[in-house]
Design an enzyme around this catalytic site. Structure first.
Site, PDB file in Angstrom:
ATOM      1  N   GLU A   1       0.859  -1.188   0.000  1.00 30.57           N
ATOM      2  CA  GLU A   1       0.000   0.000   0.000  1.00 30.57           C
ATOM      3  C   GLU A   1       0.888   1.228   0.000  1.00 30.57           C
ATOM      4  O   GLU A   1       1.731   1.410   0.890  1.00 30.57           O
ATOM      5  CB  GLU A   1      -0.958   0.053   1.191  1.00 30.57           C
ATOM      6  CG  GLU A   1      -1.858   1.286   1.067  1.00 30.57           C
ATOM      7  CD  GLU A   1      -2.955   1.392   2.110  1.00 30.57           C
ATOM      8  OE1 GLU A   1      -3.770   2.339   1.991  1.00 30.57           O
ATOM      9  OE2 GLU A   1      -3.005   0.561   3.027  1.00 30.57           O
TER      10      GLU A   1
ATOM     11  N   ASP B   1      10.190   7.297   0.035  1.00 33.05           N
ATOM     12  CA  ASP B   1       9.575   7.736  -1.208  1.00 33.05           C
ATOM     13  C   ASP B   1       9.178   6.504  -2.021  1.00 33.05           C
ATOM     14  O   ASP B   1      10.021   5.682  -2.384  1.00 33.05           O
ATOM     15  CB  ASP B   1      10.595   8.587  -1.976  1.00 33.05           C
ATOM     16  CG  ASP B   1      10.036   9.181  -3.262  1.00 33.05           C
ATOM     17  OD1 ASP B   1       9.048   8.653  -3.806  1.00 33.05           O
ATOM     18  OD2 ASP B   1      10.611  10.183  -3.729  1.00 33.05           O
TER      19      ASP B   1
ATOM     20  N   ASP C   1      -2.638  12.343  -3.026  1.00 32.93           N
ATOM     21  CA  ASP C   1      -2.822  13.797  -3.104  1.00 32.93           C
ATOM     22  C   ASP C   1      -3.175  14.174  -4.544  1.00 32.93           C
ATOM     23  O   ASP C   1      -2.416  13.881  -5.470  1.00 32.93           O
ATOM     24  CB  ASP C   1      -1.524  14.493  -2.685  1.00 32.93           C
ATOM     25  CG  ASP C   1      -1.712  15.977  -2.423  1.00 32.93           C
ATOM     26  OD1 ASP C   1      -2.579  16.598  -3.084  1.00 32.93           O
ATOM     27  OD2 ASP C   1      -0.994  16.519  -1.569  1.00 32.93           O
TER      28      ASP C   1
ATOM     29  N   ASP D   1     -11.294  10.685  -4.970  1.00 34.94           N
ATOM     30  CA  ASP D   1     -12.575  11.399  -4.962  1.00 34.94           C
ATOM     31  C   ASP D   1     -12.452  12.719  -5.719  1.00 34.94           C
ATOM     32  O   ASP D   1     -13.326  13.575  -5.617  1.00 34.94           O
ATOM     33  CB  ASP D   1     -13.062  11.645  -3.530  1.00 34.94           C
ATOM     34  CG  ASP D   1     -12.166  12.598  -2.763  1.00 34.94           C
ATOM     35  OD1 ASP D   1     -10.987  12.769  -3.155  1.00 34.94           O
ATOM     36  OD2 ASP D   1     -12.626  13.181  -1.749  1.00 34.94           O
TER      37      ASP D   1
ATOM     38  N   THR E   1     -13.040   4.793   4.698  1.00 35.51           N
ATOM     39  CA  THR E   1     -12.217   5.451   5.702  1.00 35.51           C
ATOM     40  C   THR E   1     -12.831   6.780   6.122  1.00 35.51           C
ATOM     41  O   THR E   1     -13.760   7.292   5.482  1.00 35.51           O
ATOM     42  CB  THR E   1     -10.808   5.704   5.159  1.00 35.51           C
ATOM     43  OG1 THR E   1     -10.901   6.645   4.064  1.00 35.51           O
ATOM     44  CG2 THR E   1     -10.162   4.411   4.664  1.00 35.51           C
TER      45      THR E   1
ATOM     46  N   GLU F   1     -12.672   9.232   3.294  1.00 32.72           N
ATOM     47  CA  GLU F   1     -13.686   9.077   2.260  1.00 32.72           C
ATOM     48  C   GLU F   1     -15.049   9.549   2.739  1.00 32.72           C
ATOM     49  O   GLU F   1     -15.795  10.191   1.994  1.00 32.72           O
ATOM     50  CB  GLU F   1     -13.768   7.621   1.816  1.00 32.72           C
ATOM     51  CG  GLU F   1     -14.747   7.400   0.684  1.00 32.72           C
ATOM     52  CD  GLU F   1     -14.706   5.990   0.138  1.00 32.72           C
ATOM     53  OE1 GLU F   1     -15.551   5.665  -0.719  1.00 32.72           O
ATOM     54  OE2 GLU F   1     -13.836   5.211   0.570  1.00 32.72           O
TER      55      GLU F   1
END
Length: 231
Positions: free
Chosen positions: A61, A113, A136, A172, A210, A213
């Site tokens: 993830e 990173d 982001d 989103d 989450t 969200e």
């Protein structure tokens, strides 16, 4: 740093805007990192089999936030291994606390990173799947170059994800969803869209709702899921 080296420095998809660490998060980073953390340096290769006591499918993830989704996956699938990548230390500390509290042993954590880890740290075809949920969106046009979903990411993922493995993205931010779709479909035949060309997937049960969200839904944001299969 010279002017020339600064000009050729890769554009990062993140900025470290860390809030204040809580006392518990600071304790976790000090005492739990040796147990769950992975100390990695660029230009060195990770050996996924040495991160865990057994050889099982490994899932990554990228940008796990506070670790809410990663904890759910690890609890639901104890037979699988998970590697979490996050650059913000408060989120890392929060996840470490949850791993200790839930007594989970199938998660390891990197504070690094993601692009460097994918490019330099992970062996070819070492991942069964990758989650990149709500990165982001860098909503201002002048910042679009910072979005992590770009052709170089697709190439790194194509190297690291084994055939038949998946990449699951969600956002989103509708313009970013369109970019994600375009970037991955332009990379055919490396990946195939599980929902069909030009389509988004319904939210799978494994992706929980989450707090982030739910907040977006209250603001009227529609979430788009995109599932790609490595050919």
């Amino acid at each position: 740093m010279t002017v020339d080296s600064a000009r050729h420095r890769p554009i990062r998809s993140f900025v470290r805007r860390e809030g204040r660490l809580t006392a518990a998060q600071a304790r976790a980073l000090e005492t739990l990192w040796p147990r769950f953390g992975v100390d990695w340096q660029p230009h060195t290769a990770l050996d996924p089999q040495r991160l865990f006591a057994a050889d099982k499918p490994l899932y990554l993830e990228i940008g796990f936030g506070n670790g809410e989704q990663l904890i759910h996956l690890a609890q639901s699938n104890p037979e699988q291994h998970y590697l979490g990548l996050e650059v913000h230390r408060p989120g890392v500390g929060q996840l470490l606390l949850a791993l200790e509290r839930e007594q989970l042993h199938n998660v390891r954590v990197l504070c690094a990173d993601a692009m460097l880890v994918l490019e330099q740290g992970l062996p070819a075809q070492s991942l069964a799947g990758v989650y990149l949920l709500f990165p982001d969106p860098w909503s201002k046009k002048r910042h679009h170059k910072r979005r992590i979903v770009q052709p170089p990411l697709v190439q790194h993922l194509a190297r690291c994800v084994q055939p038949g493995g998946f990449v699951h993205l969600a956002t989103d931010w509708e313009p970013y969803a369109a970019q994600m779709l375009a970037v991955f479909e332009a990379a055919a035949p490396l990946f195939v869209n599980q929902a069909g060309a030009g389509q988004f997937s319904p939210r799978p049960p494994e992706r929980i709702l989450t707090r982030f969200e739910r907040r977006g839904e209250r603001l009227g944001h529609q979430v788009h899921d995109l599932r790609l299969i490595r050919c």
